[in-house]
Write an enzyme that holds these catalytic residues in place. Sequence first.
Site, mmCIF file in Angstrom:
data_model
loop_
_atom_site.group_PDB
_atom_site.id
_atom_site.type_symbol
_atom_site.label_atom_id
_atom_site.label_comp_id
_atom_site.label_asym_id
_atom_site.label_seq_id
_atom_site.Cartn_x
_atom_site.Cartn_y
_atom_site.Cartn_z
ATOM 1 N N ASP A 222 30.968 58.807 14.861
ATOM 2 C CA ASP A 222 30.477 59.805 13.900
ATOM 3 C C ASP A 222 30.801 61.227 14.390
ATOM 4 O O ASP A 222 31.267 62.071 13.622
ATOM 5 C CB ASP A 222 28.966 59.623 13.696
ATOM 6 C CG ASP A 222 28.413 60.593 12.666
ATOM 7 O OD1 ASP A 222 28.733 60.432 11.473
ATOM 8 O OD2 ASP A 222 27.687 61.529 13.056
ATOM 9 N N LYS A 226 33.570 64.105 12.932
ATOM 10 C CA LYS A 226 33.267 65.526 12.674
ATOM 11 C C LYS A 226 34.243 66.436 13.419
ATOM 12 O O LYS A 226 34.709 67.436 12.877
ATOM 13 C CB LYS A 226 31.821 65.824 13.068
ATOM 14 C CG LYS A 226 30.817 65.134 12.146
ATOM 15 C CD LYS A 226 29.421 65.146 12.719
ATOM 16 C CE LYS A 226 28.439 64.457 11.762
ATOM 17 N NZ LYS A 226 27.144 64.183 12.377
HETATM 18 P P1 NHO Z 1 22.617 55.203 2.352
HETATM 19 O O1 NHO Z 1 21.153 55.495 2.336
HETATM 20 O O2 NHO Z 1 23.118 53.953 2.957
HETATM 21 O O3 NHO Z 1 23.113 55.267 0.841
HETATM 22 C C1 NHO Z 1 24.417 54.918 0.444
HETATM 23 C C2 NHO Z 1 24.434 54.713 -1.067
HETATM 24 O O4 NHO Z 1 25.799 54.509 -1.462
HETATM 25 C C3 NHO Z 1 23.676 53.493 -1.545
HETATM 26 O O5 NHO Z 1 23.068 53.789 -2.802
HETATM 27 C C4 NHO Z 1 24.776 52.428 -1.756
HETATM 28 O O6 NHO Z 1 24.440 51.472 -2.759
HETATM 29 C C5 NHO Z 1 25.895 53.318 -2.240
HETATM 30 N N1 NHO Z 1 27.230 52.774 -1.990
HETATM 31 C C6 NHO Z 1 27.773 52.403 -0.824
HETATM 32 N N2 NHO Z 1 29.034 51.953 -1.006
HETATM 33 C C7 NHO Z 1 29.279 52.045 -2.320
HETATM 34 C C8 NHO Z 1 30.389 51.740 -3.145
HETATM 35 N N3 NHO Z 1 31.527 51.255 -2.635
HETATM 36 N N4 NHO Z 1 30.295 51.963 -4.478
HETATM 37 C C9 NHO Z 1 29.160 52.455 -5.018
HETATM 38 N N5 NHO Z 1 28.090 52.775 -4.289
HETATM 39 C C10 NHO Z 1 28.137 52.566 -2.966
HETATM 40 O O7 NHO Z 1 23.436 56.402 3.072
HETATM 41 P P2 NHO Z 1 22.979 57.930 3.209
HETATM 42 O O8 NHO Z 1 22.197 58.118 4.433
HETATM 43 O O9 NHO Z 1 22.414 58.397 1.922
HETATM 44 O O10 NHO Z 1 24.388 58.645 3.456
HETATM 45 C C11 NHO Z 1 25.235 58.940 2.390
HETATM 46 C C12 NHO Z 1 26.452 59.709 2.909
HETATM 47 O O11 NHO Z 1 26.015 60.946 3.466
HETATM 48 C C13 NHO Z 1 27.226 58.972 4.035
HETATM 49 O O12 NHO Z 1 28.607 59.205 3.869
HETATM 50 C C14 NHO Z 1 26.750 59.678 5.279
HETATM 51 O O13 NHO Z 1 27.699 59.654 6.335
HETATM 52 C C15 NHO Z 1 26.615 61.086 4.735
HETATM 53 N N6 NHO Z 1 25.815 61.941 5.563
HETATM 54 C C16 NHO Z 1 24.521 61.636 5.845
HETATM 55 C C17 NHO Z 1 23.818 62.410 6.727
HETATM 56 C C18 NHO Z 1 22.379 62.079 6.992
HETATM 57 O O14 NHO Z 1 21.666 62.826 7.680
HETATM 58 N N7 NHO Z 1 21.854 60.995 6.446
HETATM 59 C C19 NHO Z 1 24.518 63.497 7.338
HETATM 60 C C20 NHO Z 1 25.796 63.838 6.925
HETATM 61 C C21 NHO Z 1 26.431 63.049 6.045
HETATM 62 O O15 NHO Z 1 24.627 65.393 8.744
HETATM 63 C C22 NHO Z 1 24.129 64.108 8.587
HETATM 64 C C23 NHO Z 1 24.743 63.232 9.624
HETATM 65 O O16 NHO Z 1 25.870 63.432 10.041
HETATM 66 C C24 NHO Z 1 23.942 62.099 10.024
HETATM 67 C C25 NHO Z 1 24.520 61.474 11.297
HETATM 68 N N8 NHO Z 1 24.045 60.099 11.353
HETATM 69 C C26 NHO Z 1 23.993 62.240 12.484
HETATM 70 O O17 NHO Z 1 24.403 63.393 12.726
HETATM 71 O O18 NHO Z 1 23.110 61.666 13.201
#
Ligand code: NHO
Length: 363
Positions: A222, A226
């Site tokens: 991850d 970045k």
């Molecule tokens: P979830 O909760 O698993 O939700 C994913 C959704 O996408 C679900 O509704 C699923 O059904 C749908 N989905 C998956 N594949 C699909 C497909 N092929 N077709 C249709 N729908 C599909 O994931 P999140 O947590 O909501 O994350 C969503 C995106 O945001 C990911 O790309 C994740 O990398 C990104 N993101 C999340 C965070 C965070 O804090 N949760 C951050 C940045 C980006 O800055 C944060 C970060 O980098 C977190 C990182 N783990 C860290 O620094 O510790």
Amino acid sequence: SSVRQVNIAIIGAGGVGKCFLSQLVALAQRRPSPKLVLCYISTSKKAVFSDDYSAIGIDNALSALASSSQTPLALSNLVTYLAASGSKTVLVDNTSSTDIADAYPSFLKSGISIVTPNKKAFSGSYKLWQDIFGASAQSGARVFHESSVGAGLPVISTLKDLVETGDEVTKIEGVFSGTMSFLFNSFAPTSGSGGKWSAEVKKAKELGYTEPDPRDDLNGLDVARKLTILARLAGLEVESPTAFPVQSLIPKELESVSSGDEFLEKLPEFDSQMEETKVTAEKEGKVVRFVGSIDVAAKQVKVGLEKFDRSHPIAALKGSDNIISFYTKRYGSNPLIIQGAGAGGEVTAMGVTSDLLKVLAQL
Ligand code: NHO
């Protein structure tokens, strides 16, 4: 802008997607023009849309999804469907899907703008990166991905501003993972003794900081993604996130377990490994942290554990905060520093919502 209506299509309604939806409700109330019409929303299993693009109530979208019997359109059909709506359209990709990322050039070529926190497209092959920005330049469709680094923190926009105003970025370094920050701040705090490694990993997952499978954070990939994104924006043609040294914190024995849940179950058996790393640093009066750096001149990128004095700003981070230092010609020896929450649904969604505002301003 003279545009009166903008269609919105959302893929993904998980932790980030749900927060984005509630921010979109508030945005539509605050800004009546252009009219935002949600014409498509899907998860991996379900979808809501209609042939005449009629508006799905944004505030009811989740319950509409829950009770829907429609399945998602195949990506090529989704491109065709959105391109034929007759209105400017923005795709919001709130998934971490590689398939969707691979389809960005098709969406962009068809004039559909994209906003997303998904890192996959921008940290995939260098060819995909070129295809995405080439398609955008060709059609005029916009693509923004602020939350792909540092969640809602203005990291990408700041780096773009530095580069576009002619500053010379020499080095970028910091803590780029909310999960890793939280883990080390609570496992190896600057004062007190901290918790067990495996217990902290479990907590980070429960707090929504980790990727859906926590191994995607612990293997360093991850952070590597970045750094790939930032290095490319700083002008380095990094081929992929595996093209430079990345330290993994996954015990060898657990690399191949089949699920994230099984991994969490077995992790306590390996707590002594991380404990040893922590004690070694403590003996030098230091704390251990997981950091990344980009040396632009030397074209070197690396990710891994390093030891820091307790008084160092990186050691003193709190919670899931990220810290990113930009060393540039203009800023000299005092870097431009961005610090704050780097993970969590609301702050990640904020980056997506502000990207949407940028697209709306440019349509
Ligand atoms: P979830 O909760 O698993 O939700 C994913 C959704 O996408 C679900 O509704 C699923 O059904 C749908 N989905 C998956 N594949 C699909 C497909 N092929 N077709 C249709 N729908 C599909 O994931 P999140 O947590 O909501 O994350 C969503 C995106 O945001 C990911 O790309 C994740 O990398 C990104 N993101 C999340 C965070 C965070 O804090 N949760 C951050 C940045 C980006 O800055 C944060 C970060 O980098 C977190 C990182 N783990 C860290 O620094 O510790």
